[in-house]
Enzyme design. Structure first.
Site, PDB file in Angstrom:
ATOM      1  N   SER A  63       0.776  -1.231  -0.154  1.00 28.54           N
ATOM      2  CA  SER A  63       0.079  -0.248  -0.047  1.00 28.54           C
ATOM      3  C   SER A  63       0.701   0.998  -0.366  1.00 28.54           C
ATOM      4  O   SER A  63       0.632   2.678  -0.559  1.00 28.54           O
ATOM      5  CB  SER A  63      -0.788   0.043   0.988  1.00 28.54           C
ATOM      6  OG  SER A  63      -0.223  -0.259   2.170  1.00 28.54           O
ATOM      7  N   HIS A  94       1.397   4.974   3.716  1.00 33.37           N
ATOM      8  CA  HIS A  94      -0.027   5.740   3.084  1.00 33.37           C
ATOM      9  C   HIS A  94       0.410   7.793   2.817  1.00 33.37           C
ATOM     10  O   HIS A  94       0.520   7.795   1.440  1.00 33.37           O
ATOM     11  CB  HIS A  94      -1.142   5.033   3.607  1.00 33.37           C
ATOM     12  CG  HIS A  94      -1.446   4.166   4.080  1.00 33.37           C
ATOM     13  ND1 HIS A  94      -2.584   3.687   4.183  1.00 33.37           N
ATOM     14  CD2 HIS A  94      -0.885   2.796   3.482  1.00 33.37           C
ATOM     15  CE1 HIS A  94      -3.184   2.091   4.310  1.00 33.37           C
ATOM     16  NE2 HIS A  94      -1.336   1.895   3.846  1.00 33.37           N
TER      17      HIS A  94
END
Length: 240
Positions: free
Chosen positions: A127, A193
């Site tokens: 991610s 992220h």
């Protein structure tokens, strides 16, 4: 709420994007949950912030990008990569896109380590690197249309939003999560992220400038530089 497709077709085969998806799936099978051998490999290749800060298990900075903690974790990440990766690969070229992806993942890992340098919780997942893809996509195609599936209990509906709305909201949620939970992220690497997303925007800046910078936006109006896809809606069938 998650994206299901964008209206931004690619004119080339996204070989690197497909290869990254295949490698992630293969690594998930190799480290299948419940398998003793798989669990050992998974634990060996994960990223441990406390180890990195003590100059140990450095390889985890790279290997953690290809591990996942569960099937839904893998599926969600690969969906994002499938939707947004092909367009950046087309713009950057295969080799540059691969370098971009890996570097964004390294920056994302660094952001999470900086947030919790003494954490011994293993960090895994693509991610952070994929967040870099999202940041680059936002810079290049801010007004590309993205179909979003919204699920609320038993109701669901598909909305079409500009990329800047969908990705801007996603980034805001990562920042909110980073500031409202402890350094471990409650199981979610929010700072990875956010860091990956910002890194993606910065790393895609040379490409944006080569395309003309603000003139690229003026020429394309922030949309894909080729005709967008149009999907036919499923017609309603009424009872006679």
């Amino acid at each position: 709420m998650f994206p299901i497709r964008d209206h931004n077709p690619s004119s080339v085969r996204p070989v690197v994007t497909w290869a990254l998806i295949a490698i992630n799936i293969a690594m998930y099978v190799l480290t299948w949950p419940g398998s003793e051998t798989g669990s050992t490999i998974w634990a060996y290749l994960a990223l441990y912030p406390v180890a990195i800060t003590h100059d140990q298990l450095i390889y985890g900075l790279l290997t953690h990008m290809f591990l996942h903690a569960g099937l839904m974790h893998l599926a969600g990440n690969m969906l994002f990569l499938w939707i947004f990766g092909d367009n950046l690969e087309e713009q950057m070229g295969r080799v540059r896109f691969l370098g971009f992806y890996l570097l964004a993942g390294l920056v994302a890992a660094g952001a999470q380590i900086a947030a919790a340098p003494l954490s011994d919780i293993p960090m895994v997942g693509a991610s952070g690197a994929i967040a870099g893809v999202l940041g680059g996509y936002l810079l290049m195609f801010p007004r590309a249309r993205v179909d979003i599936l919204v699920i609320f209990i038993i109701f669901f509906k598909v909305f079409t939003l500009p990329a800047w709305v969908m990705l801007g909201l996603w980034f805001a949620l990562q920042m909110l999560g980073g500031f409202t939970v402890d350094g471990s992220g409650g199981g979610v690497a929010y700072w990875a992220h956010a860091g990956g997303f910002l890194a993606g925007g910065v790393l895609a800046l040379p490409l944006f400038l080569r395309r003309g910078g603000p003139r690229f936006w003026a020429r394309t109006h922030g949309r894909p530089p080729h005709p967008q896809s149009h999907y036919t809606r499923i017609p309603r069938v009424t009872r006679r």
